[in-house]
Design an enzyme around this catalytic site. Structure first.
Site, short mmCIF file in Angstrom:
data_model
loop_
_atom_site.label_atom_id
_atom_site.label_comp_id
_atom_site.label_asym_id
_atom_site.label_seq_id
_atom_site.Cartn_x
_atom_site.Cartn_y
_atom_site.Cartn_z
N CYS A 115 30.12 6.33 -34.59
CA CYS A 115 31.45 6.72 -34.12
C CYS A 115 31.55 6.72 -32.61
CB CYS A 115 31.79 8.09 -34.73
SG CYS A 115 33.52 8.58 -34.54
N LYS A 140 22.58 11.00 -35.10
CA LYS A 140 23.59 10.91 -34.05
C LYS A 140 23.24 11.79 -32.86
CE LYS A 140 28.63 11.07 -33.38
NZ LYS A 140 29.93 11.40 -33.99
N GLU A 177 30.55 5.80 -41.65
CA GLU A 177 29.99 7.11 -41.28
C GLU A 177 30.17 8.12 -42.41
OE1 GLU A 177 30.54 10.45 -37.70
OE2 GLU A 177 32.06 8.91 -38.05
#
Length: 553
Positions: free
Chosen positions: A427, A377, A311
């Site tokens: 994540c 995201k 990430e």
């Protein structure tokens, strides 16, 4: 094994092993409050504290030593009081203690990720401990309120405690959606393989149910035979689920393709990342570190199919319109020289709205973007990627200028590369079954998760986060590759095999052979996941309707 057969076998065996539940209302106790077994030397006001300690020390990375009886002291406390207020504050104390043990890393994260001073970080931790899991006191207080007004039959009453706890846990919004199912994977119990039928939510429910049976066993202690029968029943439930898992564990060994991925763990410190992201240098240094580690890995593993970085490994915008900028051009030239595609975290910006996103990019071997825009995201982390309430009250961003304000993506998205079908998670998104179900429904054959846990230091969080993410691979039977900045980088196969795990807080690179199925079938859990909460609702409703004691006229 045929899933329909497994379901029938499970139900038949459960009813055969536990006739006491079919005739549960013949339990010898007349009233929960009347027959609660006395603890003698142990003051009952210490029970909520004991429960908090048991729960906090049974979650990852501790061995799950008290997983199946950690709720018993709290529920005995609830049974021994008729005061809704006392029940609420006792259970509140339980959740405060378990939060302080299991989630102590909140203070460190507030400082590292939220840029707060340490004094504020400690206050954030205290605030988190105070309100993070209010479903504990809410469920216990509601149960006391119900039982004092409409007394329940003993067995139904204890099962209602378990049902309300499970229901409130599923409905209450939480920052970090942990539960009692994940320690099964941490401990590698065979029952984890049954999660492709009931999910880790189902294993959580089984754990809560075993706690309820052992609560009944304690209450029945005056009748030693009945108490032993109940304790044996709790053990039998655990054995049964593990037997069902064991029978299924080899059913996903068959594969028809393979991909080999080189994972790079850069171990970039927070200072360097923040400086790079704010234009204060280090961008090229960070890129050089990742490219050098990639070259090192390719020297020993030249036949890999792709490389993955974690990430925000690329600490700048990596959109196509930035391709000619110096850092982006150097990365693309590197890929052209090694002729390997790259999956990496980076930043993306919408040229029209100027909104910045946490992105997941696929760069072809010739240096071109395979997806434009990249995956962006969707599920953002509070206080790190957005400030709660700032959308309604923009002035809050002025009060806390160091807070990030990322845009939200559009949900689960298929990420193709050649004929590979990746399901991207960034994540936190790996913690939500519904999100991974969306990836599977979109056609993902391999799950890829990029994470940066550098904000959590040497706390429990990297271990907790790891196993909570890996659980998705078993629920949906898709291999999952996880690349992190500071660890733990690893992969898990569809059959539940966890491959090499990287060390924490070290530079590292390693190649993962990941066999997988093309167009794999969907698991039973894929179909039932949206409806799991309704099973819990039905369980609670049935107990409320049929578990009340008959009034004597």
């Amino acid at each position: 094994m045929d899933n329909e057969f497994v379901g029938r076998f499970f139900l038949t065996t459960f009813l055969r092993f536990f006739p006491i539940f079919r005739s549960s209302f013949q339990f010898p106790m007349t009233s929960l409050h009347e027959k609660a077994y006395d603890f003698h030397m142990l003051n009952r006001h210490l029970l909520p504290i004991l429960a908090g300690l048991l729960i906090g020390t049974s979650y990852i990375p501790f061995p799950p030593w008290a997983l199946f009886f950690c709720l018993v002291p709290l529920w005995l406390f609830a049974i021994r009081t008729s005061s809704v207020k006392k029940a609420f504050w006792g259970a509140w104390l339980t959740q405060f203690i378990l939060n302080a043990i299991g989630f102590h890393w909140i203070a460190h994260t507030a400082v590292e990720f939220g840029h707060f001073p340490w004094a504020v970080g400690i206050l954030v931790l205290i605030g988190f401990c105070a309100i993070a899991h209010l479903y504990f006191p809410a469920s216990v207080a509601l149960w006391v309120w119900i039982n004092t007004r409409w007394p329940m039959k003993p067995v139904a009453g204890v099962l209602l405690l378990a049902g309300l706890f499970s229901l409130f846990k599923n409905l209450f919004p939480v920052l970090f959606p942990w539960h009692f199912g994940y320690p099964w994977l941490w401990a590698n119990f065979p029952g984890i393989h049954f999660a492709d039928v009931i999910g880790f939510e189902g294993l959580d429910f089984i754990s809560i149910l075993i706690n309820a049976i052992l609560t009944l066993a304690w209450l029945a202690l005056p009748d030693r035979k009945k108490s032993l029968q109940l304790a044996a029943g709790a053990v039998a439930v655990f054995v049964l689920i593990n037997l069902l898992g064991y029978l299924k564990k080899d059913s996903w060994n068959l594969t028809d393709d393979e991909i080999k991925i080189l994972a790079i763990q850069g171990n970039i410190g927070n200072f360097e990342k923040i400086a790079a992201e704010n234009g204060a240098g280090y961008v090229q240094d960070i890129i050089d570190r990742y490219t050098n580690l990639s070259r090192e890995g390719l020297r020993t593993q030249p036949d890999v199919d792709a490389i993955i970085w974690p990430e925000t490994a690329y600490p700048e915008l990596l959109d196509s319109y930035k391709a000619k900028y110096p850092e982006s051009a150097s990365l693309r030239a590197f890929l052209g020289s090694i002729q390997k595609p790259l999956l990496t975290g980076g930043y993306s910006r919408d040229r029209r709205t100027r909104q910045t996103y946490n992105g997941f990019f696929v760069i072809n071997a010739d240096g071109t973007n395979a997806m434009d825009p990249p995956y962006r995201k969707t599920l953002l982390l509070a206080f790190g990627e957005y400030f709660p309430g700032a959308e309604l009250f923009p002035f809050m961003m002025k009060l806390f200028p160091n807070q990030s304000a990322f845009g939200r993506g559009h949900g689960p998205t298929l990420m193709p590369l050649g004929d590979w079908k990746f399901g991207p998670q960034i994540c936190y998104e790996g913690l939500y079954p519904w999100f991974t179900r969306g990836l599977v429904d979109a056609g993902a054959e391999i799950l890829v998760n990029v994470t940066n846990d550098s904000w959590f230091g040497s706390t429990f969080e990297p271990h907790q986060h790891l196993y909570m993410t890996l659980a998705r691979a078993i629920e949906f039977r898709r291999p999952l590759m996880r690349a992190t900045n500071t660890g733990i980088t690893t992969a898990i196969l569809a059959n539940g095999t966890i491959l090499t795990k990287s060390p924490l807080h070290q530079e590292w690179q390693g190649a993962f052979h990941i066999p997988f199925r093309r167009n794999p079938p969907k698991t039973v859990y894929t179909y039932i996941e949206p409806y799991w909460i309704w099973f819990v609702v039905a369980f609670v409703a049935a107990l409320v309707v049929f578990g009340r004691k008959k009034r004597v006229i």
